[in-house]
Motif scaffolding. Structure first.
Motif, mmCIF file in Angstrom:
data_model
loop_
_atom_site.group_PDB
_atom_site.id
_atom_site.type_symbol
_atom_site.label_atom_id
_atom_site.label_comp_id
_atom_site.label_asym_id
_atom_site.label_seq_id
_atom_site.Cartn_x
_atom_site.Cartn_y
_atom_site.Cartn_z
ATOM 1 N N LEU A 434 0.835 -1.204 0.000
ATOM 2 C CA LEU A 434 0.000 0.000 0.000
ATOM 3 C C LEU A 434 0.870 1.255 0.000
ATOM 4 N N SER A 437 2.165 1.828 -3.437
ATOM 5 C CA SER A 437 1.164 2.318 -4.388
ATOM 6 C C SER A 437 1.024 3.837 -4.367
ATOM 7 N N GLU A 438 1.562 4.476 -3.349
ATOM 8 C CA GLU A 438 1.549 5.939 -3.302
ATOM 9 C C GLU A 438 2.626 6.556 -4.196
ATOM 10 N N ILE A 663 -3.544 6.596 6.203
ATOM 11 C CA ILE A 663 -4.181 5.533 5.419
ATOM 12 C C ILE A 663 -4.155 4.251 6.241
ATOM 13 N N GLY A 667 -6.121 0.354 3.037
ATOM 14 C CA GLY A 667 -5.823 1.298 1.974
ATOM 15 C C GLY A 667 -6.776 2.473 1.916
#
Length: 681
Positions: A434, A437-438, A663, A667
């Motif tokens: 996660l 993914s940023e 977050i 997510g």
């Protein structure tokens, strides 16, 4: 009489012509006889034959068509003056008087006037010489049938005998040093076998080696082509972590000369662990020797244990296992021109990193000697550029990875923050994707990345879960209190980390952001080394010209909830000196935002009177400080938001604004706030 002779000759000629089917060129009936010239002869067509022309002349076309071959013969009787008198038969060879003795010898018959010899037909033009046919090109000799390609080499195992000790002896093995024996598990003395009832161990000698040699000459073609890798595998363990277990793999030539060797270990793990030694066999290898070695460092027994041993030949090196590479590659300390590449191997090897601005790489750095904890700094890179790199050692080459160097301008970027992942590797492993993914430029940790600061915990609780993120996203850490629990000097922290300065207090610039890292386990009293470090860092040109100034350290100034309540919330845990000493110093040095951990929850304190925004992010894996009323240890009106969930922070820096988003582990955003840059510097 002469008339009769002439008539007889004419008749004979006519008869000859009839018998031969030829019509001679005789005079017509009107001029058949020339009586006025008694010496005149009659032309005999046979004369031409006698004179050498073997082919009678062909009649002219008109004569051949008009002449009747019987007309002259029919007219002959009319030429007889005696009417019906039958003429005497004439002998063509002797004449009428041949039998008369008184007869006078006849006068010689005059030779007939020869017919004019017809002009010979013009010889036909010679036919053009035929063009000689080209000599036929000899057919090439057929090339010999190529020998079929040998079958490709296939993985081969089962090269050793007695690999599991279940025969309760060491048959097939040769003891080269010390002792080797088989053993059953003995309660509180020796471990149970990995499989079955028995395992091998090093006896009671200080050093023990047993070996077995396998003939590999049947694979000479593939070996000499450099296609074969030998793989020696085994389950290996220790007992109480005292003694070391090693494995050796040796390539031998046809004369038993040693061509190459690799050793892994010694290993001290007190659980059965799969180990694998690999060696690409050099040309000329005809045998492979597999050796097990135990070294005793304490106690009576040589507690190096081996079970389920195997020797295989393959064409490819197996990728390193977590046992061979307990800490996969991770990046630290990025700046405009470089980054540090770190990883750990179980064996001491010479590490190498190739790198470049494309996947083809091109440049490299290499360690000066073998080691197990590796650190190579890539320098001289272009700011804000994408760089590809590959870690390797020996014949092992890991996949090519990439990262981006720090920019020199104020372009927007995102980074992530986490804290207190200790004792929660499974949850942290789910959270790192996660974070990735940023698309962060870098990551910051606010400490407590391990529970008790052992080597195995760094591997299992930090570097393992970070794989897949930290190999492409560089990170930095502010040490927490757990990094010193069993390691008061934080020696393993220092060994594993690559950070500026002393790795505990330092300043660092990335784009428009400047961050000072502080160790709250070290003194921050006025005049202390860390006090001077903080002042120097935040007073630097890099800090003063940055749009935002931030700080990262473990313990926050205010805590409201603590697992275990007031009984567990000691003064050491509270750390009141942070609120009393460090907070005023950071306000003085005009820090905008502070990241903390320690408290296992999320808490946001908006900008205080001193001008600082505080955020606690201690939810990356450790047990939460939940909202059980028994765990309430204080009330601070400055804290505006508290959320008891596992989480991380995503921070977006763009222009004069930072957007901070908390977050959760699903997510989903659970809180967000903005920090604006100070207008006056």
């Amino acid at each position: 009489m002469k008339t009769l002779q002439i008539l007889a000759m004419i008749a004979a000629i006519a008869l000859w012509g009839t018998s031969t089917g030829c019509a001679p060129d005789a005079p017509s009936a009107d001029i058949a006889v020339v009586a006025d010239d008694p010496d005149a002869g009659v032309a005999d067509p046979r004369d031409a034959l006698i004179e050498g022309d073997s082919t009678p002349p062909e009649p002219e076309p008109d004569a051949a068509q008009d002449a009747d071959p019987t007309s002259d013969a029919d007219a002959l009787p009319d030429a007889d003056p005696e009417g019906d008198a039958e003429p005497d038969r004439v002998d063509a060879s002797e004449g009428d008087d041949a039998g008369d003795p008184d007869a006078q010898e006849p006068e010689p018959t005059p030779e007939p006037t020869p017919e004019p010899t017809p002009e010979p037909a013009p010889e036909p033009e010679p036919a053009p010489e035929p063009t000689p046919e080209p000599e036929p090109t000899p057919e090439p000799e057929p090339e010999p049938e190529p020998e079929p390609d040998p079958a490709p080499f296939e993985r081969t195992c089962g090269l050793l005998t007695n690999t599991d000790a279940e025969s309760n002896d060491i048959r097939g093995w040769t003891v080269e040093l010390g002792q080797f024996a088989t053993t059953r598990g003995i309660f509180f003395q020796r471990p149970q076998a990995f499989q079955g009832d028995y395992s091998f161990y090093g006896g009671q000698a200080d050093a023990s080696i047993m070996s077995q040699t396998a003939d590999v000459s049947a694979h000479a073609r593939a070996i000499d082509a450099g296609e074969v890798v030998a793989q020696l595998g085994a389950q290996v363990r220790n007992w109480n972590g005292d003694d070391g277990a090693s494995m050796l793999l040796t390539a031998l030539g046809g004369d038993a000369a040693e061509l190459a060797q690799v050793q892994i270990g010694p290993f001290f793990a007190d659980d059965w662990t799969a180990r694998l030694a690999q060696l690409r066999l050099p040309p000329g290898t005809r045998a492979v020797k597999a050796s097990m070695r135990g070294d005793r460092f304490a106690g009576r027994d040589n507690d190096a244990y081996f079970d389920v041993i195997s020797l295989c030949l393959d064409t490819q090196l197996a990728p390193p296992t977590s046992d061979e590479m307990p800490s996969p590659p991770y990046l630290m300390w990025p700046d405009e021109g470089g980054v540090s590449v770190r990883w750990e191997t179980s064996a001491e090897v010479v590490g190498r990193v190739e790198y470049g601005y494309g996947p083809t790489l091109g440049a490299f750095v290499e360690e000066p000697g073998p080691r197990s904890v590796h650190e190579l700094r890539l320098e001289g890179l272009e700011a804000g550029s994408e760089v590809f790199y590959q870690v390797s050692w020996g014949e092992i080459a890991l996949p090519v990875r990439r990262f981006v160097t720090a920019p020199v301008d104020d372009r927007p970027f995102t980074f992530v923050v986490w804290g207190d992942n200790q004792d929660g590797p499974e949850r942290f492993s789910r959270m790192t994707p996660l974070m990735a993914s940023e698309d962060p430029a870098f990551a910051l940790s606010v400490g407590d990345c391990v529970q008790n600061a052992t080597r195995s915990e760094y591997r299992e609780q930090l570097f393992g879960p970070l794989s897949g993120l930290a190999d492409q996203v560089p990170f930095l850490i502010a040490a927490g209190n757990h990094e010193r629990y069993s390691d008061r000097g934080a020696s393993l922290f220092n060994e594993y980390m690559s950070q500026p300065g002393d790795e505990h207090c330092f300043g660092w610039r990335y784009g428009s952001l400047y961050v000072v890292f502080i160790d709250t386990e070290l003194s921050i009293d006025p005049g202390s080394a860390q006090d001077l470090c903080i002042r120097e860092a935040l007073g630097s040109d890099e800090a003063r010209t940055a749009t935002f100034r931030a700080a990262a350290f473990h313990k926050p100034p205010r805590i409201e909830w603590w697992f275990g309540g007031r009984l567990a919330f000691t003064r050491e845990m509270e750390a009141p000196w942070v609120r009393q000493t460090l907070e005023p110093l950071l306000e003085e040095l005009r820090v905008d935002l502070v990241f903390n951990g320690h408290n296992h929850l999320y808490a946001h304190t908006p900008r205080t009177e001193g001008g600082i925004v505080w955020v606690t992010s201690g939810g990356a894996g450790g047990t939460l400080d939940d909202d059980n009323f028994l765990w309430r240890v204080g009330t601070w009106p400055e804290i505006a938001t508290t959320i008891h969930e596992h989480h991380f922070l995503s921070v977006r820096v763009e222009g004069d604004v930072m957007i901070v988003t908390a977050i959760n582990e699903q997510g989903q955003p659970m809180d967000q706030f903005a920090v604006e840059a100070r207008q006056e510097q």
